[in-house]
Design a protein around this motif. Structure first.
Motif, PDB file in Angstrom:
ATOM      1  N   CYS A   3     -83.568  52.231 -46.071  1.00  0.00           N
ATOM      2  CA  CYS A   3     -83.235  51.779 -44.730  1.00  0.00           C
ATOM      3  C   CYS A   3     -81.715  51.747 -44.595  1.00  0.00           C
ATOM      4  CB  CYS A   3     -83.824  50.398 -44.475  1.00  0.00           C
ATOM      5  SG  CYS A   3     -83.503  49.793 -42.806  1.00  0.00           S
ATOM      6  N   VAL A   4     -81.202  52.366 -43.555  1.00  0.00           N
ATOM      7  CA  VAL A   4     -79.758  52.383 -43.344  1.00  0.00           C
ATOM      8  C   VAL A   4     -79.225  51.017 -42.949  1.00  0.00           C
ATOM      9  CG1 VAL A   4     -79.686  54.827 -42.756  1.00  0.00           C
ATOM     10  CG2 VAL A   4     -79.996  53.151 -40.947  1.00  0.00           C
ATOM     11  N   CYS A   5     -80.100  50.100 -42.562  1.00  0.00           N
ATOM     12  CA  CYS A   5     -79.681  48.756 -42.162  1.00  0.00           C
ATOM     13  C   CYS A   5     -79.605  47.790 -43.338  1.00  0.00           C
ATOM     14  CB  CYS A   5     -80.631  48.201 -41.106  1.00  0.00           C
ATOM     15  SG  CYS A   5     -80.595  49.158 -39.592  1.00  0.00           S
ATOM     16  N   ALA A   6     -80.053  48.206 -44.510  1.00  0.00           N
ATOM     17  CA  ALA A   6     -80.034  47.342 -45.695  1.00  0.00           C
ATOM     18  C   ALA A   6     -78.677  47.421 -46.387  1.00  0.00           C
ATOM     19  CB  ALA A   6     -81.142  47.751 -46.655  1.00  0.00           C
ATOM     20  N   ARG A   7     -78.155  46.241 -46.719  1.00  0.00           N
ATOM     21  CA  ARG A   7     -76.891  46.158 -47.464  1.00  0.00           C
ATOM     22  C   ARG A   7     -77.157  45.408 -48.756  1.00  0.00           C
ATOM     23  NH1 ARG A   7     -73.708  44.019 -42.282  1.00  0.00           N
ATOM     24  NH2 ARG A   7     -75.181  42.354 -42.644  1.00  0.00           N
ATOM     25  N   LYS A   8     -76.630  45.906 -49.847  1.00  0.00           N
ATOM     26  CA  LYS A   8     -76.797  45.285 -51.174  1.00  0.00           C
ATOM     27  C   LYS A   8     -76.024  43.971 -51.214  1.00  0.00           C
ATOM     28  CE  LYS A   8     -78.050  46.201 -55.556  1.00  0.00           C
ATOM     29  NZ  LYS A   8     -79.260  45.512 -55.868  1.00  0.00           N
ATOM     30  N   GLY A  14     -81.693  40.615 -53.016  1.00  0.00           N
ATOM     31  CA  GLY A  14     -80.781  41.704 -53.340  1.00  0.00           C
ATOM     32  C   GLY A  14     -80.407  42.582 -52.159  1.00  0.00           C
ATOM     33  N   TRP A  15     -81.041  42.376 -51.006  1.00  0.00           N
ATOM     34  CA  TRP A  15     -80.762  43.183 -49.820  1.00  0.00           C
ATOM     35  C   TRP A  15     -80.635  42.287 -48.597  1.00  0.00           C
ATOM     36  CZ3 TRP A  15     -79.652  48.094 -50.751  1.00  0.00           C
ATOM     37  CH2 TRP A  15     -80.170  48.690 -51.910  1.00  0.00           C
ATOM     38  N   GLU A  16     -79.720  42.639 -47.703  1.00  0.00           N
ATOM     39  CA  GLU A  16     -79.547  41.935 -46.439  1.00  0.00           C
ATOM     40  C   GLU A  16     -79.741  42.945 -45.310  1.00  0.00           C
ATOM     41  OE1 GLU A  16     -76.321  38.839 -45.194  1.00  0.00           O
ATOM     42  OE2 GLU A  16     -75.505  40.863 -44.902  1.00  0.00           O
ATOM     43  N   CYS A  17     -80.303  42.500 -44.204  1.00  0.00           N
ATOM     44  CA  CYS A  17     -80.542  43.366 -43.048  1.00  0.00           C
ATOM     45  C   CYS A  17     -79.393  43.208 -42.056  1.00  0.00           C
ATOM     46  CB  CYS A  17     -81.863  42.989 -42.387  1.00  0.00           C
ATOM     47  SG  CYS A  17     -82.231  43.968 -40.912  1.00  0.00           S
ATOM     48  N   SER A  18     -78.795  44.319 -41.655  1.00  0.00           N
ATOM     49  CA  SER A  18     -77.691  44.247 -40.695  1.00  0.00           C
ATOM     50  C   SER A  18     -78.175  43.960 -39.275  1.00  0.00           C
ATOM     51  CB  SER A  18     -76.881  45.547 -40.722  1.00  0.00           C
ATOM     52  OG  SER A  18     -77.667  46.631 -40.294  1.00  0.00           O
ATOM     53  N   ILE A  19     -79.465  44.095 -39.006  1.00  0.00           N
ATOM     54  CA  ILE A  19     -80.015  43.798 -37.683  1.00  0.00           C
ATOM     55  C   ILE A  19     -80.288  42.304 -37.540  1.00  0.00           C
ATOM     56  CG2 ILE A  19     -81.985  44.135 -36.146  1.00  0.00           C
ATOM     57  CD1 ILE A  19     -82.129  46.994 -37.181  1.00  0.00           C
ATOM     58  N   THR A  20     -80.977  41.721 -38.512  1.00  0.00           N
ATOM     59  CA  THR A  20     -81.331  40.299 -38.424  1.00  0.00           C
ATOM     60  C   THR A  20     -80.269  39.392 -39.033  1.00  0.00           C
ATOM     61  OG1 THR A  20     -82.528  40.317 -40.536  1.00  0.00           O
ATOM     62  CG2 THR A  20     -83.793  40.832 -38.537  1.00  0.00           C
ATOM     63  N   GLU A  21     -79.324  39.970 -39.791  1.00  0.00           N
ATOM     64  CA  GLU A  21     -78.296  39.209 -40.512  1.00  0.00           C
ATOM     65  C   GLU A  21     -78.924  38.199 -41.483  1.00  0.00           C
ATOM     66  OE1 GLU A  21     -75.074  39.898 -40.495  1.00  0.00           O
ATOM     67  OE2 GLU A  21     -75.384  41.470 -39.012  1.00  0.00           O
ATOM     68  N   ALA A  22     -80.107  38.519 -41.975  1.00  0.00           N
ATOM     69  CA  ALA A  22     -80.820  37.691 -42.950  1.00  0.00           C
ATOM     70  C   ALA A  22     -81.254  38.593 -44.102  1.00  0.00           C
ATOM     71  CB  ALA A  22     -82.036  37.030 -42.302  1.00  0.00           C
ATOM     72  N   GLU A  23     -81.953  38.011 -45.075  1.00  0.00           N
ATOM     73  CA  GLU A  23     -82.425  38.834 -46.176  1.00  0.00           C
ATOM     74  C   GLU A  23     -83.458  39.838 -45.681  1.00  0.00           C
ATOM     75  OE1 GLU A  23     -85.182  35.419 -45.860  1.00  0.00           O
ATOM     76  OE2 GLU A  23     -83.040  35.457 -46.130  1.00  0.00           O
ATOM     77  N   CYS A  24     -83.493  40.986 -46.358  1.00  0.00           N
ATOM     78  CA  CYS A  24     -84.479  42.011 -46.028  1.00  0.00           C
ATOM     79  C   CYS A  24     -85.858  41.486 -46.414  1.00  0.00           C
ATOM     80  CB  CYS A  24     -84.163  43.298 -46.801  1.00  0.00           C
ATOM     81  SG  CYS A  24     -85.306  44.645 -46.461  1.00  0.00           S
ATOM     82  N   TYR A  25     -86.867  41.817 -45.612  1.00  0.00           N
ATOM     83  CA  TYR A  25     -88.233  41.355 -45.875  1.00  0.00           C
ATOM     84  C   TYR A  25     -88.870  42.057 -47.066  1.00  0.00           C
ATOM     85  CZ  TYR A  25     -87.904  39.495 -41.131  1.00  0.00           C
ATOM     86  OH  TYR A  25     -87.511  38.830 -40.005  1.00  0.00           O
TER      87      TYR A  25
END
Length: 57
Positions: A3-8, A14-25
C-alpha cells in the motif's frame, strides 16, 4: 501486497496509514484489502467488485 499509504514506523504493528494517521489495520499493508474491508486507501476510488464505491457514486 502493498500500500502506498503505509509508512514504516518503530511502533507496533510497524506500519502507519497516511490516510487515517493511525496504525495500519494489517500486519502486511494491502491497499486492495483495505479498500474492500474499510473503503479506504488508494484503491477505494477505483471501481471494484465487492461494493467498493467509485468516484462516480
Amino acid at each position: 501486497m502493498s500500500c502506498v499509504c503505509a509508512r514504516k514506523t518503530d511502533e507496533w504493528p510497524g506500519w502507519e496509514c497516511s490516510i487515517t494517521e493511525a496504525e495500519c489495520y494489517f500486519l502486511i499493508p494491502s491497499s486492495k484489502k483495505c479498500a474492500q474491508m474499510y473503503g479506504e486507501g488508494p484503491d477505494a476510488c477505483s471501481e471494484q467488485k465487492g461494493g467498493v464505491r467509485s468516484e462516480r457514486d
